[in-house]
Design a protein around this motif. Structure first.
Motif, PDB file in Angstrom:
ATOM      1  N   UNK A  59      11.353  -2.219  -2.494  1.00  0.00           N
ATOM      2  CA  UNK A  59      10.455  -3.066  -2.842  1.00  0.00           C
ATOM      3  C   UNK A  59       9.136  -3.478  -1.503  1.00  0.00           C
ATOM      4  N   UNK A  60       8.095  -3.563  -0.910  1.00  0.00           N
ATOM      5  CA  UNK A  60       8.030  -3.954  -0.240  1.00  0.00           C
ATOM      6  C   UNK A  60       8.089  -4.943   1.146  1.00  0.00           C
ATOM      7  N   UNK A  61       8.573  -4.610   2.212  1.00  0.00           N
ATOM      8  CA  UNK A  61       9.367  -5.151   3.315  1.00  0.00           C
ATOM      9  C   UNK A  61       8.627  -6.027   3.201  1.00  0.00           C
ATOM     10  N   UNK A  62       6.871  -6.384   3.041  1.00  0.00           N
ATOM     11  CA  UNK A  62       6.350  -7.268   3.692  1.00  0.00           C
ATOM     12  C   UNK A  62       6.642  -8.807   2.861  1.00  0.00           C
TER      13      UNK A  62
ATOM     14  N   UNK B  81       8.078 -12.127   3.885  1.00  0.00           N
ATOM     15  CA  UNK B  81       7.036 -13.691   3.755  1.00  0.00           C
ATOM     16  C   UNK B  81       7.777 -14.388   2.699  1.00  0.00           C
ATOM     17  N   UNK B  82       8.798 -14.182   1.737  1.00  0.00           N
ATOM     18  CA  UNK B  82       9.336 -14.981   1.397  1.00  0.00           C
ATOM     19  C   UNK B  82      11.000 -15.191   2.169  1.00  0.00           C
ATOM     20  N   UNK B  83      10.713 -14.440   2.895  1.00  0.00           N
ATOM     21  CA  UNK B  83      11.976 -15.493   4.234  1.00  0.00           C
ATOM     22  C   UNK B  83      13.240 -14.780   3.528  1.00  0.00           C
TER      23      UNK B  83
ATOM     24  N   UNK C 278       1.172  -0.615  -0.031  1.00  0.00           N
ATOM     25  CA  UNK C 278       0.531  -0.115  -0.397  1.00  0.00           C
ATOM     26  C   UNK C 278       0.502   1.012   0.292  1.00  0.00           C
ATOM     27  N   UNK C 279       2.089   1.319   0.596  1.00  0.00           N
ATOM     28  CA  UNK C 279       2.758   2.110   0.693  1.00  0.00           C
ATOM     29  C   UNK C 279       3.551   2.293  -0.851  1.00  0.00           C
ATOM     30  N   UNK C 280       3.936   1.428  -0.615  1.00  0.00           N
ATOM     31  CA  UNK C 280       4.952   1.948  -2.751  1.00  0.00           C
ATOM     32  C   UNK C 280       3.966   2.023  -3.395  1.00  0.00           C
TER      33      UNK C 280
ATOM     34  N   UNK D 139      14.448 -16.072  -3.790  1.00  0.00           N
ATOM     35  CA  UNK D 139      14.300 -14.569  -4.552  1.00  0.00           C
ATOM     36  C   UNK D 139      13.696 -14.896  -5.727  1.00  0.00           C
ATOM     37  N   UNK D 140      13.913 -16.123  -6.278  1.00  0.00           N
ATOM     38  CA  UNK D 140      12.879 -16.659  -7.327  1.00  0.00           C
ATOM     39  C   UNK D 140      11.619 -16.660  -7.579  1.00  0.00           C
ATOM     40  N   UNK D 141      11.548 -17.363  -6.013  1.00  0.00           N
ATOM     41  CA  UNK D 141      10.007 -16.965  -5.723  1.00  0.00           C
ATOM     42  C   UNK D 141       8.981 -16.377  -5.858  1.00  0.00           C
ATOM     43  N   UNK D 142      10.299 -14.828  -4.467  1.00  0.00           N
ATOM     44  CA  UNK D 142       9.546 -13.843  -4.563  1.00  0.00           C
ATOM     45  C   UNK D 142       9.340 -12.765  -5.932  1.00  0.00           C
TER      46      UNK D 142
END
Ligand SMILES: CC(C)=CCC/C(C)=C/CC/C(C)=C/CC/C(C)=C/[C@@H]1[C@@H](COP(=O)(O)OP(=O)(O)O)[C@]1(C)CC/C=C(\C)CC/C=C(\C)CCC=C(C)C
Ligand code: MN
Length: 313
Positions: free
Chosen positions: A211-214, A218-220, A134-136, A235-238
């Motif tokens: 990039x949203x830190x949340x 979530x992708x650790x 939302x911020x981004x 990273x690939x999944x993110x």
């Protein structure tokens, strides 16, 4: 009460309208070859209008990203905003403003998207992290969604269906302007999300994370991983997730293009198709946005123009 005559403002000799538009044309042609090509398909008035707003956007971005950026403060942006107010009041301050004043009057442009873009550049002065999407999203609206709003006012909305219809059927209203406006914003946001994904490495080298830190959490995947350019399954999944989100915004924008006036459709489809290909290149580069810049080769760009044309029909 005694009325003192107004102190005359120091007047600077400004470019003629013709020269000012020519300067804007030149800058657009030099800095944004693809947009420039697209404007060649528009009516002369629209084309000039897009050049004028392109130059204003470029100058605004340069304040926080250009060679003088280290000297830009909140006061610099206040001054820039005053200059904007002056343009909208019909008083150009610098040469490119002469064309912008004319464009503002010709198309009855609204000042708010311009103010909002400056608010976006203000965010860059004080923030280098975005906690949530939302911020981004707010940042993306301000620095890029606003470009969609400015451009859509120039390109114009075609309100009625112009496909072949039985002569007895009532004209079908294709859209309402609000819808077009949302879709114009979506295209700006899609472009900016794509820009962000392409520039992850470059931004990280400046200590910035758009990039949203949340999502990273979530992708650790940690900030340290990002600064070390770690490319692994996390990273690939993110990145797959982020690319899917950007494509969703492109898809949302698509249905708005047919609601624009005819001569604007091919240029906007071209912009969409070409920008979206950056996402394909990121995938081909195996999500390495740290050491490789996702670049769409000119040949591939050229090859997509007929497809954009077909879509614009
Ligand atoms: C209904 C419907 C779909 C209408 C179409 C509306 C439309 C034409 C939308 C296009 C929007 C667009 C081109 C957005 C650009 C977004 C963008 C890339 C913004 C960049 C911001 C800052 O990013 P950053 O600093 O991270 O990036 P850099 O590393 O510096 O590149 C910008 C740089 C803001 C400034 C934007 C510009 C200079 C581009 C302005 C472009 C135009 C006015 C031309 C639009 C015309 C056509 C034909 C698409
Ligand atoms: Mn920039």
């Amino acid at each position: 009460m005694l009325q003192l005559p107004e102190t005359p403002r120091p007047t600077k000799k400004l470019a003629s309208l013709e020269d000012s538009y020519e300067q804007c044309r030149q800058v657009t042609a030099d800095y944004a070859k693809t947009f420039y090509l697209g404007t060649q398909l528009m009516s002369p008035e629209k084309r000039q209008g897009v050049w004028a707003i392109y130059v204003w956007c470029r100058l605004t971005d340069e304040l926080v990203d250009g060679p003088q950026a280290a000297f830009t403060t909140s006061e610099t942006l206040d001054k820039w905003e005053e200059q904007l107010e002056s343009v909208f009041a019909g008083h150009p301050v610098d040469d490119p403003d002469v064309a912008l004043v004319d464009t503002v009057e010709r198309f009855g442009l609204d000042i708010q998207p311009f103010r909002d873009m400056i608010a976006g550049q203000r965010m860059d002065l004080v923030r280098d992290r975005y906690e949530t999407f939302e911020d981004l999203h707010l940042y993306c609206y301000r620095v890029a969604g606003t470009v969609g709003l400015m451009s859509a006012q120039i390109m114009g909305v075609e309100r009625f269906c112009d496909r072949l219809q039985a002569p007895w059927s009532p004209p079908r209203v294709l859209n309402n302007p609000v819808n077009t406006i949302n879709k114009a914003v979506d295209l700006g946001i899609a472009n900016q999300l794509t820009n962000i994904l392409r520039d992850v490495g470059e931004d990280a080298r400046r200590g910035r994370i758009y990039l949203p830190l949340e999502d990273l959490a979530a992708f650790d995947y940690t900030e340290a991983d990002l600064f070390n350019g770690v490319i692994d399954d996390r990273w690939r999944a993110f990145m797959k997730f982020q690319i899917r989100r950007a494509r969703k915004y492109f898809a949302q924008a698509e249905s708005g293009i047919g609601t624009l006036q005819k001569d604007a459709r091919w240029p906007v489809w071209s912009a969409l198709v070409l920008y979206r290909q950056i996402l394909d290149v990121i995938e081909q580069n195996q999500y390495d946005v740290f050491t490789r810049r996702a670049y769409v080769p000119s040949r591939r760009k050229l090859m997509s123009l007929p497809l954009a044309w077909l879509k614009s029909l």
